[in-house]
Design a protein around this motif. Sequence first.
Motif, PDB file in Angstrom:
ATOM      1  N   LEU A   1      36.494 -48.532 -12.112  1.00  0.00           N
ATOM      2  CA  LEU A   1      36.312 -47.507 -10.895  1.00  0.00           C
ATOM      3  C   LEU A   1      37.569 -47.533  -9.795  1.00  0.00           C
ATOM      4  CD1 LEU A   1      32.685 -48.839  -9.659  1.00  0.00           C
ATOM      5  CD2 LEU A   1      33.489 -46.922 -11.434  1.00  0.00           C
ATOM      6  N   VAL A   2      38.038 -46.447  -9.453  1.00  0.00           N
ATOM      7  CA  VAL A   2      39.011 -46.205  -8.370  1.00  0.00           C
ATOM      8  C   VAL A   2      38.482 -46.028  -6.988  1.00  0.00           C
ATOM      9  CG1 VAL A   2      40.940 -44.730  -7.852  1.00  0.00           C
ATOM     10  CG2 VAL A   2      40.227 -45.066 -10.348  1.00  0.00           C
ATOM     11  N   LYS A   3      39.316 -47.064  -6.299  1.00  0.00           N
ATOM     12  CA  LYS A   3      38.917 -47.163  -4.797  1.00  0.00           C
ATOM     13  C   LYS A   3      40.222 -46.380  -4.081  1.00  0.00           C
ATOM     14  CE  LYS A   3      37.388 -50.487  -2.546  1.00  0.00           C
ATOM     15  NZ  LYS A   3      37.412 -52.124  -1.674  1.00  0.00           N
TER      16      LYS A   3
ATOM     17  N   ASN B   1      29.934 -42.111  -9.136  1.00  0.00           N
ATOM     18  CA  ASN B   1      31.394 -42.750  -9.417  1.00  0.00           C
ATOM     19  C   ASN B   1      31.876 -42.264 -10.430  1.00  0.00           C
ATOM     20  OD1 ASN B   1      31.111 -44.121  -6.820  1.00  0.00           O
ATOM     21  ND2 ASN B   1      30.522 -45.930  -7.845  1.00  0.00           N
ATOM     22  N   GLN B   2      33.163 -41.852 -10.343  1.00  0.00           N
ATOM     23  CA  GLN B   2      33.807 -41.800 -11.618  1.00  0.00           C
ATOM     24  C   GLN B   2      34.247 -43.106 -12.379  1.00  0.00           C
ATOM     25  OE1 GLN B   2      35.435 -38.411 -12.843  1.00  0.00           O
ATOM     26  NE2 GLN B   2      35.452 -39.559 -14.611  1.00  0.00           N
ATOM     27  N   VAL B   3      33.675 -42.995 -13.681  1.00  0.00           N
ATOM     28  CA  VAL B   3      33.823 -44.251 -14.363  1.00  0.00           C
ATOM     29  C   VAL B   3      34.863 -43.917 -15.565  1.00  0.00           C
ATOM     30  CG1 VAL B   3      32.619 -46.102 -15.856  1.00  0.00           C
ATOM     31  CG2 VAL B   3      31.435 -45.117 -13.977  1.00  0.00           C
ATOM     32  N   PHE B   4      35.871 -45.104 -15.722  1.00  0.00           N
ATOM     33  CA  PHE B   4      36.624 -45.017 -16.767  1.00  0.00           C
ATOM     34  C   PHE B   4      36.627 -46.169 -17.545  1.00  0.00           C
ATOM     35  CE2 PHE B   4      38.660 -42.999 -12.986  1.00  0.00           C
ATOM     36  CZ  PHE B   4      39.112 -41.740 -13.592  1.00  0.00           C
TER      37      PHE B   4
ATOM     38  N   GLN C   1      43.094 -45.351 -18.878  1.00  0.00           N
ATOM     39  CA  GLN C   1      42.581 -43.867 -18.803  1.00  0.00           C
ATOM     40  C   GLN C   1      42.516 -43.540 -17.096  1.00  0.00           C
ATOM     41  OE1 GLN C   1      38.220 -43.884 -19.323  1.00  0.00           O
ATOM     42  NE2 GLN C   1      38.549 -41.774 -20.428  1.00  0.00           N
ATOM     43  N   ALA C   2      42.317 -44.672 -16.318  1.00  0.00           N
ATOM     44  CA  ALA C   2      42.040 -44.354 -14.999  1.00  0.00           C
ATOM     45  C   ALA C   2      43.679 -43.803 -14.395  1.00  0.00           C
ATOM     46  CB  ALA C   2      41.568 -45.645 -14.158  1.00  0.00           C
ATOM     47  N   GLY C   3      44.564 -44.710 -14.697  1.00  0.00           N
ATOM     48  CA  GLY C   3      45.844 -44.318 -14.426  1.00  0.00           C
ATOM     49  C   GLY C   3      46.345 -43.005 -14.905  1.00  0.00           C
ATOM     50  N   ILE C   4      45.779 -42.561 -16.057  1.00  0.00           N
ATOM     51  CA  ILE C   4      46.301 -41.314 -16.572  1.00  0.00           C
ATOM     52  C   ILE C   4      45.793 -40.301 -15.609  1.00  0.00           C
ATOM     53  CG2 ILE C   4      46.162 -39.573 -18.402  1.00  0.00           C
ATOM     54  CD1 ILE C   4      46.333 -42.144 -20.135  1.00  0.00           C
ATOM     55  N   ALA C   5      44.727 -40.420 -15.386  1.00  0.00           N
ATOM     56  CA  ALA C   5      43.696 -39.408 -14.317  1.00  0.00           C
ATOM     57  C   ALA C   5      44.323 -39.568 -13.160  1.00  0.00           C
ATOM     58  CB  ALA C   5      42.455 -39.745 -14.228  1.00  0.00           C
TER      59      ALA C   5
END
Length: 106
Positions: free
Chosen positions: A29-31, A48-51, A56-60
Motif C-alpha cells: 500500500l502507498v502512504k 485502498n489501492q493494493v499492489f 508495481q507500486a513504484g511504476i504507478a
Amino acid sequence: MTLIDLKALIAKGQMPTLEIHAFEGIIYLVKIVTEVGETMLKKADGDNQVFKSSTQAGIALADVGGTEAVIVHQCAYDEVIGHETCKAEDPALRTPMDLRLLAGLG
C-alpha cells in the motif's frame, strides 16, 4: 487521494513524501505524506489501492511524476531469520527507491 489526485498535486510542484508499505510481502500500500497530513493511496471507489509488489507500486508512482519513494517493511523477528529483533523505537526497515528508474515501464 487517487493516482489522478497525486498526479495533479505533483504537477503543481508539491512533491509529497511517498512510502510504499509492505505487508507480509504480498500486499503493498502507498502512504502519501504532505504538510497537511497523511493519507493512503485510494482507488476511485475509495478502497485502498493494493499492489502486488513494491516495483508495481513504484511504476504507478513514477507514471504520475513521482521521483523517489521509501519502501517500508517491518523488521523480521529473530525466530524467522535468526538475528536479534530491531531495538529501535520504529521497528520498520526503510529502503529508498529511485522512481525515475521505473518511469515508462508501466
